[in-house]
Design a protein around this motif. Sequence first.
Motif, PDB file in Angstrom:
ATOM      1  N   ALA A  24       0.840  -1.191   0.000  1.00  0.00           N
ATOM      2  CA  ALA A  24       0.000   0.000   0.000  1.00  0.00           C
ATOM      3  C   ALA A  24       0.873   1.237   0.000  1.00  0.00           C
ATOM      4  O   ALA A  24       1.716   1.401   0.890  1.00  0.00           O
ATOM      5  N   ALA A  25       0.680   2.092  -0.985  1.00  0.00           N
ATOM      6  CA  ALA A  25       1.498   3.287  -1.141  1.00  0.00           C
ATOM      7  C   ALA A  25       0.719   4.539  -0.772  1.00  0.00           C
ATOM      8  O   ALA A  25      -0.492   4.640  -1.037  1.00  0.00           O
ATOM      9  N   SER A  26       1.398   5.500  -0.169  1.00  0.00           N
ATOM     10  CA  SER A  26       0.757   6.760   0.175  1.00  0.00           C
ATOM     11  C   SER A  26       1.795   7.867   0.269  1.00  0.00           C
ATOM     12  O   SER A  26       2.996   7.605   0.299  1.00  0.00           O
ATOM     13  N   LYS A  27       1.302   9.096   0.292  1.00  0.00           N
ATOM     14  CA  LYS A  27       2.109  10.301   0.454  1.00  0.00           C
ATOM     15  C   LYS A  27       3.013  10.583  -0.733  1.00  0.00           C
ATOM     16  O   LYS A  27       4.018  11.284  -0.594  1.00  0.00           O
ATOM     17  N   PHE A  28       2.681  10.029  -1.881  1.00  0.00           N
ATOM     18  CA  PHE A  28       3.287  10.423  -3.141  1.00  0.00           C
ATOM     19  C   PHE A  28       2.339   9.998  -4.261  1.00  0.00           C
ATOM     20  O   PHE A  28       1.396   9.234  -4.025  1.00  0.00           O
ATOM     21  N   THR A  29       2.592  10.497  -5.449  1.00  0.00           N
ATOM     22  CA  THR A  29       1.705  10.211  -6.580  1.00  0.00           C
ATOM     23  C   THR A  29       2.086   8.873  -7.185  1.00  0.00           C
ATOM     24  O   THR A  29       2.839   8.784  -8.165  1.00  0.00           O
ATOM     25  N   PHE A  30       1.542   7.819  -6.609  1.00  0.00           N
ATOM     26  CA  PHE A  30       1.888   6.428  -6.951  1.00  0.00           C
ATOM     27  C   PHE A  30       1.757   6.176  -8.445  1.00  0.00           C
ATOM     28  O   PHE A  30       2.608   5.524  -9.048  1.00  0.00           O
ATOM     29  N   SER A  31       0.712   6.694  -9.062  1.00  0.00           N
ATOM     30  CA  SER A  31       0.361   6.327 -10.435  1.00  0.00           C
ATOM     31  C   SER A  31       1.351   6.804 -11.483  1.00  0.00           C
ATOM     32  O   SER A  31       1.285   6.349 -12.633  1.00  0.00           O
ATOM     33  N   ILE A  32       2.281   7.684 -11.138  1.00  0.00           N
ATOM     34  CA  ILE A  32       3.221   8.176 -12.145  1.00  0.00           C
ATOM     35  C   ILE A  32       4.598   7.546 -12.023  1.00  0.00           C
ATOM     36  O   ILE A  32       5.493   7.855 -12.818  1.00  0.00           O
ATOM     37  N   TYR A  33       4.770   6.663 -11.066  1.00  0.00           N
ATOM     38  CA  TYR A  33       6.088   6.082 -10.826  1.00  0.00           C
ATOM     39  C   TYR A  33       6.187   4.614 -11.208  1.00  0.00           C
ATOM     40  O   TYR A  33       5.266   3.829 -10.966  1.00  0.00           O
ATOM     41  N   TYR A  34       7.337   4.260 -11.789  1.00  0.00           N
ATOM     42  CA  TYR A  34       7.729   2.865 -11.812  1.00  0.00           C
ATOM     43  C   TYR A  34       7.825   2.381 -10.363  1.00  0.00           C
ATOM     44  O   TYR A  34       8.207   3.141  -9.464  1.00  0.00           O
ATOM     45  N   MET A  35       7.508   1.109 -10.168  1.00  0.00           N
ATOM     46  CA  MET A  35       7.656   0.498  -8.848  1.00  0.00           C
ATOM     47  C   MET A  35       8.375  -0.836  -8.991  1.00  0.00           C
ATOM     48  O   MET A  35       8.270  -1.502 -10.039  1.00  0.00           O
ATOM     49  N   SER A  36       9.083  -1.200  -7.952  1.00  0.00           N
ATOM     50  CA  SER A  36       9.838  -2.451  -7.952  1.00  0.00           C
ATOM     51  C   SER A  36       9.513  -3.286  -6.717  1.00  0.00           C
ATOM     52  O   SER A  36       9.052  -2.760  -5.702  1.00  0.00           O
ATOM     53  N   TRP A  37       9.796  -4.560  -6.830  1.00  0.00           N
ATOM     54  CA  TRP A  37       9.899  -5.445  -5.673  1.00  0.00           C
ATOM     55  C   TRP A  37      11.372  -5.842  -5.549  1.00  0.00           C
ATOM     56  O   TRP A  37      12.021  -6.178  -6.548  1.00  0.00           O
ATOM     57  N   VAL A  38      11.848  -5.796  -4.335  1.00  0.00           N
ATOM     58  CA  VAL A  38      13.200  -6.240  -4.041  1.00  0.00           C
ATOM     59  C   VAL A  38      13.118  -7.165  -2.840  1.00  0.00           C
ATOM     60  O   VAL A  38      12.119  -7.191  -2.124  1.00  0.00           O
ATOM     61  N   ARG A  39      14.161  -7.950  -2.613  1.00  0.00           N
ATOM     62  CA  ARG A  39      14.150  -8.862  -1.472  1.00  0.00           C
ATOM     63  C   ARG A  39      15.534  -8.973  -0.865  1.00  0.00           C
ATOM     64  O   ARG A  39      16.534  -8.670  -1.508  1.00  0.00           O
ATOM     65  N   GLN A  40      15.565  -9.404   0.374  1.00  0.00           N
ATOM     66  CA  GLN A  40      16.819  -9.612   1.076  1.00  0.00           C
ATOM     67  C   GLN A  40      16.775 -10.955   1.774  1.00  0.00           C
ATOM     68  O   GLN A  40      16.030 -11.126   2.746  1.00  0.00           O
ATOM     69  N   ALA A  41      17.556 -11.879   1.266  1.00  0.00           N
ATOM     70  CA  ALA A  41      17.666 -13.200   1.864  1.00  0.00           C
ATOM     71  C   ALA A  41      18.569 -13.125   3.092  1.00  0.00           C
ATOM     72  O   ALA A  41      19.387 -12.198   3.211  1.00  0.00           O
ATOM     73  N   PRO A  42      18.442 -14.091   3.998  1.00  0.00           N
ATOM     74  CA  PRO A  42      19.272 -14.068   5.199  1.00  0.00           C
ATOM     75  C   PRO A  42      20.759 -13.977   4.865  1.00  0.00           C
ATOM     76  O   PRO A  42      21.267 -14.768   4.054  1.00  0.00           O
ATOM     77  N   GLY A  43      21.435 -13.020   5.445  1.00  0.00           N
ATOM     78  CA  GLY A  43      22.861 -12.861   5.259  1.00  0.00           C
ATOM     79  C   GLY A  43      23.297 -12.284   3.934  1.00  0.00           C
ATOM     80  O   GLY A  43      24.502 -12.252   3.634  1.00  0.00           O
ATOM     81  N   LYS A  44      22.337 -11.819   3.129  1.00  0.00           N
ATOM     82  CA  LYS A  44      22.675 -11.281   1.808  1.00  0.00           C
ATOM     83  C   LYS A  44      22.171  -9.850   1.659  1.00  0.00           C
ATOM     84  O   LYS A  44      21.420  -9.351   2.486  1.00  0.00           O
ATOM     85  N   GLY A  45      22.589  -9.207   0.585  1.00  0.00           N
ATOM     86  CA  GLY A  45      22.165  -7.836   0.318  1.00  0.00           C
ATOM     87  C   GLY A  45      20.822  -7.781  -0.374  1.00  0.00           C
ATOM     88  O   GLY A  45      20.214  -8.809  -0.697  1.00  0.00           O
ATOM     89  N   LEU A  46      20.349  -6.567  -0.610  1.00  0.00           N
ATOM     90  CA  LEU A  46      19.086  -6.378  -1.306  1.00  0.00           C
ATOM     91  C   LEU A  46      19.226  -6.776  -2.769  1.00  0.00           C
ATOM     92  O   LEU A  46      20.208  -6.426  -3.434  1.00  0.00           O
ATOM     93  N   GLU A  47      18.228  -7.489  -3.257  1.00  0.00           N
ATOM     94  CA  GLU A  47      18.217  -8.000  -4.633  1.00  0.00           C
ATOM     95  C   GLU A  47      16.958  -7.517  -5.337  1.00  0.00           C
ATOM     96  O   GLU A  47      15.849  -7.799  -4.868  1.00  0.00           O
ATOM     97  N   TRP A  48      17.110  -6.828  -6.449  1.00  0.00           N
ATOM     98  CA  TRP A  48      15.953  -6.440  -7.259  1.00  0.00           C
ATOM     99  C   TRP A  48      15.385  -7.683  -7.924  1.00  0.00           C
ATOM    100  O   TRP A  48      16.141  -8.515  -8.454  1.00  0.00           O
ATOM    101  N   ILE A  49      14.041  -7.820  -7.938  1.00  0.00           N
ATOM    102  CA  ILE A  49      13.463  -8.981  -8.583  1.00  0.00           C
ATOM    103  C   ILE A  49      12.431  -8.642  -9.658  1.00  0.00           C
ATOM    104  O   ILE A  49      12.198  -9.456 -10.570  1.00  0.00           O
ATOM    105  N   SER A  50      11.816  -7.460  -9.597  1.00  0.00           N
ATOM    106  CA  SER A  50      10.814  -7.142 -10.610  1.00  0.00           C
ATOM    107  C   SER A  50      10.475  -5.665 -10.581  1.00  0.00           C
ATOM    108  O   SER A  50      10.577  -5.029  -9.529  1.00  0.00           O
ATOM    109  N   ASP A  51      10.081  -5.133 -11.739  1.00  0.00           N
ATOM    110  CA  ASP A  51       9.517  -3.789 -11.759  1.00  0.00           C
ATOM    111  C   ASP A  51       8.375  -3.692 -12.759  1.00  0.00           C
ATOM    112  O   ASP A  51       8.164  -4.584 -13.596  1.00  0.00           O
TER     113      ASP A  51
END
Length: 120
Positions: free
Chosen positions: A23-50
Amino acid sequence: QVQLVESGGGLVQPGESLRLSCAASKFTFSIYYMSWVRQAPGKGLEWISDINSGGSSTRYADSVKGRFTISRDNAKNTLFLQMLGLKPEDTAVYYCAKGPRETWRTLRSWGQGTQVTVSS
């Protein structure tokens, strides 16, 4: 101040499915690209989709291609991630982030995350 609140995580067995929401708020969500990223245990942030602002164009990391589907509902300011065929290696904290693959990290806007654990 951008606000992003993820939900829908949980503990599932290999092969099962989950649907994450953001759920997004406090910005104009509809004009932005959005991504999902994840962080596995002991690892850095990984981009997975946009997804582009209108929802017509999507991209995926090779690790999730064919199993995960990103979508959005701009009327409800909500981003989704449908995850099928989950594997133990998908275990991670999942975050939605403002921006596409190329710039989400520099925009530094993501939520608190939702835990996904895949285990038998």
